[in-house]
Design an enzyme around this catalytic site. Structure first.
Site, short mmCIF file in Angstrom:
data_model
loop_
_atom_site.label_atom_id
_atom_site.label_comp_id
_atom_site.label_asym_id
_atom_site.label_seq_id
_atom_site.Cartn_x
_atom_site.Cartn_y
_atom_site.Cartn_z
N ASP A 279 0.86 -1.19 0.00
CA ASP A 279 0.00 0.00 0.00
C ASP A 279 0.89 1.23 0.00
O ASP A 279 2.05 1.17 -0.42
CB ASP A 279 -0.89 -0.04 1.24
CG ASP A 279 -0.08 0.22 2.50
OD1 ASP A 279 -0.57 0.93 3.39
OD2 ASP A 279 1.06 -0.25 2.58
N TRP B 214 1.76 -1.60 9.42
CA TRP B 214 0.65 -0.72 9.04
C TRP B 214 0.15 0.05 10.25
O TRP B 214 -0.11 1.26 10.18
CB TRP B 214 -0.50 -1.51 8.41
CG TRP B 214 -1.49 -0.58 7.79
CD1 TRP B 214 -1.38 0.07 6.59
CD2 TRP B 214 -2.73 -0.14 8.38
NE1 TRP B 214 -2.49 0.87 6.40
CE2 TRP B 214 -3.32 0.77 7.46
CE3 TRP B 214 -3.40 -0.43 9.56
CZ2 TRP B 214 -4.55 1.38 7.70
CZ3 TRP B 214 -4.62 0.17 9.82
CH2 TRP B 214 -5.18 1.08 8.90
N1 LIG Z 1 -0.49 -3.00 3.98
C1 LIG Z 1 -1.70 -2.74 4.51
N2 LIG Z 1 -2.44 -1.77 3.95
C2 LIG Z 1 -3.64 -1.51 4.52
C3 LIG Z 1 -4.14 -2.18 5.64
C4 LIG Z 1 -5.41 -1.60 5.94
C5 LIG Z 1 -6.33 -1.89 7.09
N3 LIG Z 1 -6.40 -3.29 7.41
C6 LIG Z 1 -6.51 -3.66 8.80
C7 LIG Z 1 -7.39 -2.80 9.62
C8 LIG Z 1 -8.04 -3.57 10.55
C9 LIG Z 1 -7.74 -4.98 10.35
O1 LIG Z 1 -6.76 -5.42 11.25
C10 LIG Z 1 -7.15 -5.01 8.93
O2 LIG Z 1 -6.20 -6.00 8.74
C11 LIG Z 1 -5.63 -0.61 4.99
N4 LIG Z 1 -4.56 -0.58 4.16
C12 LIG Z 1 -4.23 0.36 3.10
O3 LIG Z 1 -3.63 1.50 3.76
C13 LIG Z 1 -4.02 2.70 3.07
C14 LIG Z 1 -4.95 3.46 3.98
O4 LIG Z 1 -4.18 4.00 5.04
P1 LIG Z 1 -4.76 5.35 5.74
O5 LIG Z 1 -4.74 6.42 4.64
O6 LIG Z 1 -3.79 5.63 6.90
O7 LIG Z 1 -6.16 5.03 6.21
C15 LIG Z 1 -4.75 2.24 1.82
O8 LIG Z 1 -3.81 1.97 0.80
C16 LIG Z 1 -5.37 0.93 2.30
O9 LIG Z 1 -5.69 0.07 1.22
C17 LIG Z 1 -3.34 -3.22 6.20
O10 LIG Z 1 -3.69 -3.91 7.18
N5 LIG Z 1 -2.12 -3.44 5.60
#
Ligand SMILES: Nc1nc2c(c(CN[C@H]3C=C[C@H](O)[C@@H]3O)cn2[C@@H]2O[C@H](COP(=O)(O)O)[C@@H](O)[C@H]2O)c(=O)[nH]1
Length: 332
Positions: free
Chosen positions: A241, A312
């Site tokens: 991401d 993340w």
């Molecule tokens: N690598 C990775 N990217 C992830 C996530 C998540 C949420 N998942 C967790 C949440 C609760 C559960 O525990 C899920 O597992 C969102 N994103 C990405 O981030 C970006 C958004 O960021 P911000 O603009 O700060 O909200 C966007 O590209 C979104 O697609 C992850 O887990 N890993």
């Protein structure tokens, strides 16, 4: 860096490895990588890195039925690009008295819509949803970016589910027969918006970020049971991401050339599919793989998906970090 001996059915590690080897804009620094691992080892104490990810039920619809499974597919079909134009404030929503932005706002908006009576778990409804309804779902302060693309993705989810899977994402999960890898590949095969595959120097490079995170999210939501039960979650890679590279760069694990750093730090857009963008994403995948291998050597068995979660959530407190790169894309 030797190719990992085990097969790579997803094709993400094998297709991103040459990108890292030939990178000119982004470098992975082994010393800071090992320092970060040592920090985690101290923090983890002697027990393995517990999978301390939770599912945040307060922001995610969950009724334990096939409706939840369809809702999850929609959640990850729209799970991308939440940042605003340079100098503009982020899109936010207010939900249960909280002001949320980014991913949390997306999840809560889709939960709020179900609570308000919109059947977002119904494939027929999704296949003909219109822009007014999508705008209403994501109503808040300022506008969610790429709203037309979100409309397109929502309709595509509905249409493909109806045409090929009796309207149920659970049918796709059943076809995967408990394999996280097969489910990610089925998502990329049948749902074009999940086909997160690029070209670098005439070669295919696979990231499959939303396809992979959809599997991980099902696993978290269902506590590893029913439609969340997979036997090969350790075969998933990190999810490339825009937050992970920001965190990895903060720890000097990723390093950008001065020219690229200048552009990223001034929020200058990197074009989707550009060498710079692909190098950042490939280095993110491989930095997480090298972290996994180093921790394994030190006796800690942790998956790339668990490493992803840790990084993340570190990125959710990103004050003091340099900006993340800006690429307008539906893939992350
Ligand atoms: N690598 C990775 N990217 C992830 C996530 C998540 C949420 N998942 C967790 C949440 C609760 C559960 O525990 C899920 O597992 C969102 N994103 C990405 O981030 C970006 C958004 O960021 P911000 O603009 O700060 O909200 C966007 O590209 C979104 O697609 C992850 O887990 N890993």
């Amino acid at each position: 860096m030797s190719q990992n001996s085990t097969r790579d059915p997803l094709g993400v590690l094998s297709s991103t490895e040459p990108v890292v080897a030939q990178s000119t804009y982004v470098r992975i620094n082994q010393k800071p990588l090992e320092a970060l691992c040592e920090q985690w080892i101290q923090a983890m104490g002697k027990q393995k890195a517990e999978d301390d990810s939770q599912w945040y039920l307060q922001y995610h619809f969950f009724d334990g039925t096939e409706r939840t499974v369809n809702w999850m597919l929609l959640l990850d079909a729209l799970n991308f690009c939440f940042w605003a134009e340079k100098g503009q404030p982020r899109w936010t929503i207010t939900y249960q008295g909280e002001t949320l932005n980014g991913y949390w706002a997306e999840a809560a908006a889709l939960t709020r819509a179900v609570e308000e009576g919109l059947p977002l778990w119904d494939a027929g409804y999704l296949s003909t949803i219109d822009l007014d309804t999508i705008s209403h779902i994501f109503r808040g302060s300022h506008t969610i970016p790429l709203i037309e693309q979100r409309l397109h993705n929502a309709r595509e989810v509905g249409r493909v589910l109806l045409e090929r899977f009796d309207g149920q994402f659970s049918r796709v999960i059943e076809q995967a027969q408990g394999s996280a890898v097969q489910l990610a590949l089925l998502l990329a095969e049948h749902f074009p918006s999940f086909r997160d595959i690029a070209t670098f120097r005439q070669r295919e490079v696979r990231f499959l970020k939303r396809a992979q995170i959809c599997v991980a999210d099902l696993h978290h939501a269902f506590g590893g049971k029913q439609w969340g039960a997979f036997h090969d979650l350790d075969q998933l890679t990190a999810f490339a991401d825009y937050k992970l590279p920001q965190v990895l760069r903060y720890y000097h694990v990723l390093e950008y050339t001065p020219e690229l750093a200048e552009r990223v730090d001034h929020h200058i857009l990197l074009e989707a599919g550009s060498p710079e963008e692909i190098e950042i994403r490939a280095a993110t995948i491989w930095a997480c793989e090298l972290i996994r291998r180093f921790l394994l050597q030190r006796g800690f068995i942790i998956t790339a998906a668990e490493i992803d979660q840790r990084l993340w959530f570190l990125g959710q407190q990103s004050e003091g970090m340099q900006p993340y790169h800006r690429t307008r894309t539906i893939y992350y």
